[in-house]
Write a protein that holds these residues in place. Structure first.
Motif, short mmCIF file in Angstrom:
data_model
loop_
_atom_site.label_atom_id
_atom_site.label_comp_id
_atom_site.label_asym_id
_atom_site.label_seq_id
_atom_site.Cartn_x
_atom_site.Cartn_y
_atom_site.Cartn_z
N ARG A 41 46.92 65.10 29.63
CA ARG A 41 47.64 64.09 28.94
C ARG A 41 48.60 63.51 30.01
N PRO A 42 47.73 62.48 30.61
CA PRO A 42 48.44 61.73 31.95
C PRO A 42 49.32 60.63 31.62
N TYR A 43 49.59 60.44 30.37
CA TYR A 43 50.75 59.44 29.83
C TYR A 43 51.56 60.06 28.58
N PRO A 44 52.27 61.29 28.93
CA PRO A 44 52.82 62.13 27.91
C PRO A 44 53.96 61.24 27.10
N SER A 45 54.57 60.38 27.84
CA SER A 45 55.65 59.82 27.12
C SER A 45 55.12 58.70 26.12
N LEU A 46 53.82 58.23 26.18
CA LEU A 46 53.18 56.76 25.44
C LEU A 46 52.85 57.40 24.16
N PRO A 47 52.78 56.63 23.10
CA PRO A 47 51.72 56.88 22.03
C PRO A 47 50.37 57.14 22.26
N ALA A 48 49.72 58.04 21.48
CA ALA A 48 48.26 58.40 21.79
C ALA A 48 47.47 57.32 21.95
N TRP A 49 47.52 56.48 20.99
CA TRP A 49 46.73 54.92 21.24
C TRP A 49 46.80 54.54 22.71
N LEU A 50 48.10 54.23 22.97
CA LEU A 50 48.31 53.65 24.13
C LEU A 50 47.89 54.48 25.47
N ALA A 51 47.91 55.54 25.57
CA ALA A 51 47.64 56.57 26.51
C ALA A 51 45.99 56.32 26.67
N LEU A 52 45.29 56.51 25.25
CA LEU A 52 44.08 56.51 25.36
C LEU A 52 43.51 54.99 25.96
N TYR A 53 44.13 53.84 25.61
CA TYR A 53 43.76 52.73 26.15
C TYR A 53 44.09 52.70 27.89
N PHE A 54 44.99 53.39 28.26
CA PHE A 54 45.24 53.33 29.60
C PHE A 54 44.04 54.28 30.48
N THR A 55 43.62 55.36 29.71
CA THR A 55 42.77 56.18 30.01
C THR A 55 41.58 55.57 30.31
N SER A 56 40.93 54.69 29.02
CA SER A 56 39.88 53.93 29.17
C SER A 56 39.69 53.05 30.22
N LEU A 57 40.49 52.59 30.79
CA LEU A 57 40.54 51.77 31.98
C LEU A 57 40.09 52.29 33.08
N THR A 58 39.91 53.58 33.22
CA THR A 58 39.05 54.21 34.16
C THR A 58 37.62 54.05 34.29
N VAL A 59 37.18 53.49 32.98
CA VAL A 59 35.77 53.21 32.84
C VAL A 59 35.89 51.65 32.92
#
Length: 142
Positions: A41-59
């Motif tokens: 969980r690289p963005y633990p303080s963020l809502p799951a949808w927002l954390a998923l978005y930031f993670t998707s930027l890796t691709v």
């Protein structure tokens, strides 16, 4: 030219594309580092949808870079979409979710992303003619 070849892009176009290649490469490195240092969980303080978005930027960041490097219009479209949505996501994270008053490093970063997004969207009509269409060529008419 009717044979499918493109004219070489002017130096200004190549410089703008190179600058955005660096922007997307930097974004890739930042998001990969977040994944490597943040664990599952690289963005633990963020809502799951927002954390998923930031993670998707890796691709999405490197994909936009590769497509732009290959002079594809899809790279320009994806690059604009990534930067505009990244600016909006960072605005939400830094203004709606962060209770800190005033200027913060996150808000400065969000402002920079917003400027980069506006610049690329503004330059898109100027850059597009120098990129290859992603559609196959249409057959000649008789």
């Amino acid at each position: 030219m009717g044979d499918g070849r493109r004219m070489p892009a002017p130096r200004r176009v190549r410089l703008v594309v190179a600058a955005y290649l660096l922007v997307f490469a930097y974004g890739t490195v930042v998001h990969v580092l977040h994944l490597l240092t943040g664990g599952p969980r690289p963005y633990p303080s963020l809502p799951a949808w927002l954390a998923l978005y930031f993670t998707s930027l890796t691709v999405l960041d490197p994909l936009a870079a590769v497509l732009l490097w290959r002079r594809r219009t899809a790279g320009l479209v994806l690059g604009c979409a990534v930067l505009v949505t990244d600016a909006a996501a960072n605005a939400y994270a830094n203004y709606a979710l962060d209770p800190a008053p005033g200027v913060t490093p996150g808000r400065v970063g969000q402002a920079i992303i917003t400027l980069l997004a506006l610049a690329l969207v503004g330059a898109a009509p100027w850059l597009a003619p120098w990129l290859r269409s992603d559609r196959p060529p249409s057959p000649p008419r008789s």
